[in-house]
Motif scaffolding. Sequence first.
Motif: not given
Length: 163
Positions: A87-89, A123-124, A20-21
């Motif tokens: 989340e990365v994008v 994205v959201g 995960g991020l």
Amino acid sequence: MANTLDDVVDRALSVLDEFGLEFCSMRRVAGALGVQPSALYHHVANKQTLLSLMAARIVADVEVTGDVAGSMTRLRAAMLAIRDGAEVVATAAAFRLEVSATEEALAQQVGLDVARTLLIYVVGHTQSTQLHRQAAEVGAIALDPDLDDSFERGLAIILGSRD
């Protein structure tokens, strides 16, 4: 054998998908490559640059076509394919870490304002879906079976507003 920039991005995406991020640090990526963290800086200036490259790789195969809804569904699938991909994008887009080829291609189809609205929505919604699915996987909540359908309904609302 020396690692290439592609190796670094590939390994960073592997670390992202596994941990995960939150736990995708430069130190962890370097460890996964079997090098010291300082070796990464021969390829990227900082973590933000690496995140930008990771975001670009996540969406690289998404072709924006005249079928805008289909294009956005493919974008969502690309982000869902890797843990915390949305989340990365989102991070790369929010900090304008790169010029978004996806945004530019989409703007040619629907105009800049609609393109940005669509990307924020896609994205959201995808971030929310990923978080929801992760919580369901650990038993914190029951999985909502309507996530995919609600995404499609939202797209229809946004695209229908263009008429």
